[in-house]
Design a protein around this motif. Structure first.
Motif, mmCIF file in Angstrom:
data_model
loop_
_atom_site.group_PDB
_atom_site.id
_atom_site.type_symbol
_atom_site.label_atom_id
_atom_site.label_comp_id
_atom_site.label_asym_id
_atom_site.label_seq_id
_atom_site.Cartn_x
_atom_site.Cartn_y
_atom_site.Cartn_z
ATOM 1 N N MET A 26 11.409 44.252 40.337
ATOM 2 C CA MET A 26 11.560 44.752 41.696
ATOM 3 C C MET A 26 13.022 44.603 42.152
ATOM 4 O O MET A 26 13.665 43.578 41.875
ATOM 5 C CB MET A 26 10.630 43.988 42.639
ATOM 6 C CG MET A 26 9.160 44.106 42.252
ATOM 7 S SD MET A 26 8.604 45.836 42.336
ATOM 8 C CE MET A 26 7.041 45.715 41.467
ATOM 9 N N TYR B 115 6.935 41.797 50.614
ATOM 10 C CA TYR B 115 6.997 43.209 50.242
ATOM 11 C C TYR B 115 8.051 43.363 49.156
ATOM 12 O O TYR B 115 9.233 43.111 49.374
ATOM 13 C CB TYR B 115 7.394 44.066 51.453
ATOM 14 C CG TYR B 115 6.472 43.928 52.646
ATOM 15 C CD1 TYR B 115 5.382 44.774 52.808
ATOM 16 C CD2 TYR B 115 6.724 42.971 53.615
ATOM 17 C CE1 TYR B 115 4.558 44.655 53.917
ATOM 18 C CE2 TYR B 115 5.908 42.851 54.721
ATOM 19 C CZ TYR B 115 4.820 43.693 54.867
ATOM 20 O OH TYR B 115 4.008 43.571 55.964
ATOM 21 N N SER C 10 9.610 46.037 46.040
ATOM 22 C CA SER C 10 9.595 47.459 45.673
ATOM 23 C C SER C 10 10.701 47.786 44.682
ATOM 24 O O SER C 10 11.682 47.058 44.528
ATOM 25 C CB SER C 10 9.748 48.335 46.930
ATOM 26 O OG SER C 10 11.001 48.094 47.541
ATOM 27 N N ASN C 11 10.525 48.918 43.999
ATOM 28 C CA ASN C 11 11.564 49.567 43.193
ATOM 29 C C ASN C 11 11.310 51.065 43.281
ATOM 30 O O ASN C 11 10.537 51.525 44.131
ATOM 31 C CB ASN C 11 11.591 49.031 41.755
ATOM 32 C CG ASN C 11 10.281 49.286 41.019
ATOM 33 O OD1 ASN C 11 9.471 50.127 41.422
ATOM 34 N ND2 ASN C 11 10.067 48.561 39.935
ATOM 35 N N TRP D 42 7.343 51.413 42.351
ATOM 36 C CA TRP D 42 6.258 50.580 42.851
ATOM 37 C C TRP D 42 6.541 50.022 44.238
ATOM 38 O O TRP D 42 7.681 49.658 44.559
ATOM 39 C CB TRP D 42 6.009 49.395 41.905
ATOM 40 C CG TRP D 42 5.578 49.813 40.530
ATOM 41 C CD1 TRP D 42 6.360 49.961 39.435
ATOM 42 C CD2 TRP D 42 4.253 50.162 40.126
ATOM 43 N NE1 TRP D 42 5.619 50.368 38.365
ATOM 44 C CE2 TRP D 42 4.311 50.497 38.756
ATOM 45 C CE3 TRP D 42 3.016 50.213 40.765
ATOM 46 C CZ2 TRP D 42 3.193 50.884 38.032
ATOM 47 C CZ3 TRP D 42 1.906 50.590 40.051
ATOM 48 C CH2 TRP D 42 1.987 50.920 38.699
ATOM 49 N N ASP D 43 5.453 49.915 45.031
ATOM 50 C CA ASP D 43 5.428 49.137 46.261
ATOM 51 C C ASP D 43 4.361 48.059 46.082
ATOM 52 O O ASP D 43 3.187 48.380 45.827
ATOM 53 C CB ASP D 43 5.066 49.996 47.478
ATOM 54 C CG ASP D 43 6.267 50.733 48.040
ATOM 55 O OD1 ASP D 43 7.385 50.224 47.877
ATOM 56 O OD2 ASP D 43 6.063 51.806 48.632
ATOM 57 N N GLN E 206 2.667 44.387 47.665
ATOM 58 C CA GLN E 206 2.566 43.497 48.819
ATOM 59 C C GLN E 206 1.536 42.401 48.554
ATOM 60 O O GLN E 206 0.401 42.683 48.168
ATOM 61 C CB GLN E 206 2.167 44.277 50.071
ATOM 62 C CG GLN E 206 2.019 43.390 51.302
ATOM 63 C CD GLN E 206 1.527 44.159 52.510
ATOM 64 O OE1 GLN E 206 1.419 45.397 52.472
ATOM 65 N NE2 GLN E 206 1.220 43.453 53.588
ATOM 66 N N LYS F 78 4.218 54.760 43.529
ATOM 67 C CA LYS F 78 4.767 55.736 44.465
ATOM 68 C C LYS F 78 4.849 57.136 43.858
ATOM 69 O O LYS F 78 4.830 58.136 44.574
ATOM 70 C CB LYS F 78 6.152 55.282 44.932
ATOM 71 C CG LYS F 78 6.113 54.028 45.784
ATOM 72 C CD LYS F 78 7.414 53.766 46.503
ATOM 73 C CE LYS F 78 8.518 53.349 45.568
ATOM 74 N NZ LYS F 78 9.747 52.928 46.294
#
Length: 388
Positions: free
Chosen positions: A262, A281, A283-284, A287-288, A290, A333
């Motif tokens: 991430m 949270y 992300s990259n 991907w998200d 949580q 995503k």
């Protein structure tokens, strides 16, 4: 038959209903001799002959439960063995044991008698019969009392293991509180674990009204462990149950999925009752992710280092201290797909500098415990919700 010895004159003749006498001169001599006459004795079992050894029998109570008793029999010279269990105070004869009792098939094995009543005094009578049908019987018997009926039941099932975890399901009935421990078998040699020890030192099992599947982490592969579960009923009755399991070899370790690196992490802290819940949270480009973790005596504005655990049996809602919440989101995503196949695992948060952190996510799959969802963030986290 009994033998008696009578001394009779050689010139005296005994016949049925007739006695004759013969006169002799003064030179004749009356010699005496012994004649054996057998007459019937009283009816009853004969004593064993010199070649038949009398049987012996001894009863040892091994354990007593609510509705059963386990015992051992030690016999010698016994061709047949019978036993009968009756409530204390009931008169029992040798004939009743022989005719109504249980015929023992293998006197060298432990015997188990079931169908008894809880909290009841009983007497176990046993007899042994030698090869000439001579009976050995102790009319006093052996007394025992069955246990009080419990208002709690704990059943361990579906026991399994990986190289680093043991897996089991506990199904309680009548429990108001439960805890468990997993201990190396070698550490328990020569001693017994008690329910009180587990209730004092073990880990809590939240769900007491139905089955829970637990998957605690252990330290050694290829090692024998004992799972202990203890519970308390509403009447304060304590119960402990156990099962054994062996962890797999490291060569059978789970195959990890590709590590998801991430590039950004935001967090938000919310304190309730001296416990801060952090929404993490990460992300990259693809991907998200949580998750929620909770720490005691923490600061809303500063991530608290530590190891946070997610249990398979954990309830929904706000997590407790040092826990990972059940609610999570893993979203691709690019496809819009949500990954929901998460069972248990952990999140580790560690500082690498004054402001930078390393946050590692390691979660085990529900459908296949040999696979993991793994993600990592290294850098400076941003306080506040992620930007839309």
């Amino acid at each position: 038959m009994k033998k008696i010895h009578l001394k009779l004159g050689v010139l005296t003749l005994v016949t049925a209903g007739l006695i004759g006498t013969v006169s002799c001169s003064s030179d004749d001599h009356n010699y005496l001799t012994k004649v054996d006459i057998e007459i019937p004795g009283p009816e009853g079992p004969e004593e064993p002959s010199e070649g038949a050894e009398k049987a012996t029998i001894k009863v040892e109570i091994v354990s007593v439960e609510e509705e059963s008793v386990t015992f051992k029999l030690a016999t010698t010279h016994a061709e047949k063995v019978h036993y009968l269990i009756e409530k204390k105070g009931v008169e029992v004869t040798v004939d009743q044991v022989k005719e109504q009792g249980v015929v023992v098939e293998d006197a060298t094995a432990e015997q188990v008698a079931e169908g008894l009543e809880p909290e009841q005094e009983y007497v176990l009578y046993a007899l042994a019969i030698n090869k000439e049908d001579v009976i050995t019987f102790d009319a006093k018997g052996v007394s025992f009392t069955t246990k009080k009926a419990l208002d709690i039941s704990l059943i361990i099932s579906d026991v399994d293991a990986t190289h680093e975890r043991v897996i089991f399901t506990i199904t309680p009935t009548g429990a108001v509180k439960m805890r468990y421990m997993v201990v190396e078998k070698s550490a328990m040699e020569g001693r017994e674990m008690t329910a009180e020890e587990v209730m004092e030192e073990g880990f809590s099992i939240i769900k007491v009204d139905g089955p829970s599947t637990l998957k605690p982490k252990v330290t050694k592969p290829n090692t024998e462990y004992i799972i202990y579960v203890a519970g308390i009923s509403a009447s304060d009755t304590h119960l402990i149950v156990q099962e054994e399991v062996k962890t797999k070899d490291e060569s059978e370790a789970p195959v990890d999925e590709e590590l998801k690196v991430m590039t950004q992490m935001n967090f938000v802290g919310d304190e309730v009752g001296h416990t801060v819940a952090y929404d993490l949270y990460m992300s990259n480009d693809q991907w998200d992710v949580q998750f929620v973790v909770a720490a005691a005596q923490a600061d809303e504005d500063i991530l608290k280092e530590g190891r946070y655990i997610r249990n398979a049996s954990q309830g929904l809602g706000r997590p407790g201290a040092d826990e990972v919440g059940k609610s999570f989101q893993i979203k691709n995503k690019q496809t819009g797909d949500l990954d929901t196949d998460i069972d248990y695992g952990e999140i580790r948060i560690a500082k690498t500098s004054a402001t930078a952190y390393k946050v590692e996510v390691d979660m085990v799959r529900k459908t296949d415990v040999t696979k993991r969802f793994k993600a990592v963030f290294e850098g400076v986290p941003v306080k506040g919700y992620p930007r839309p």
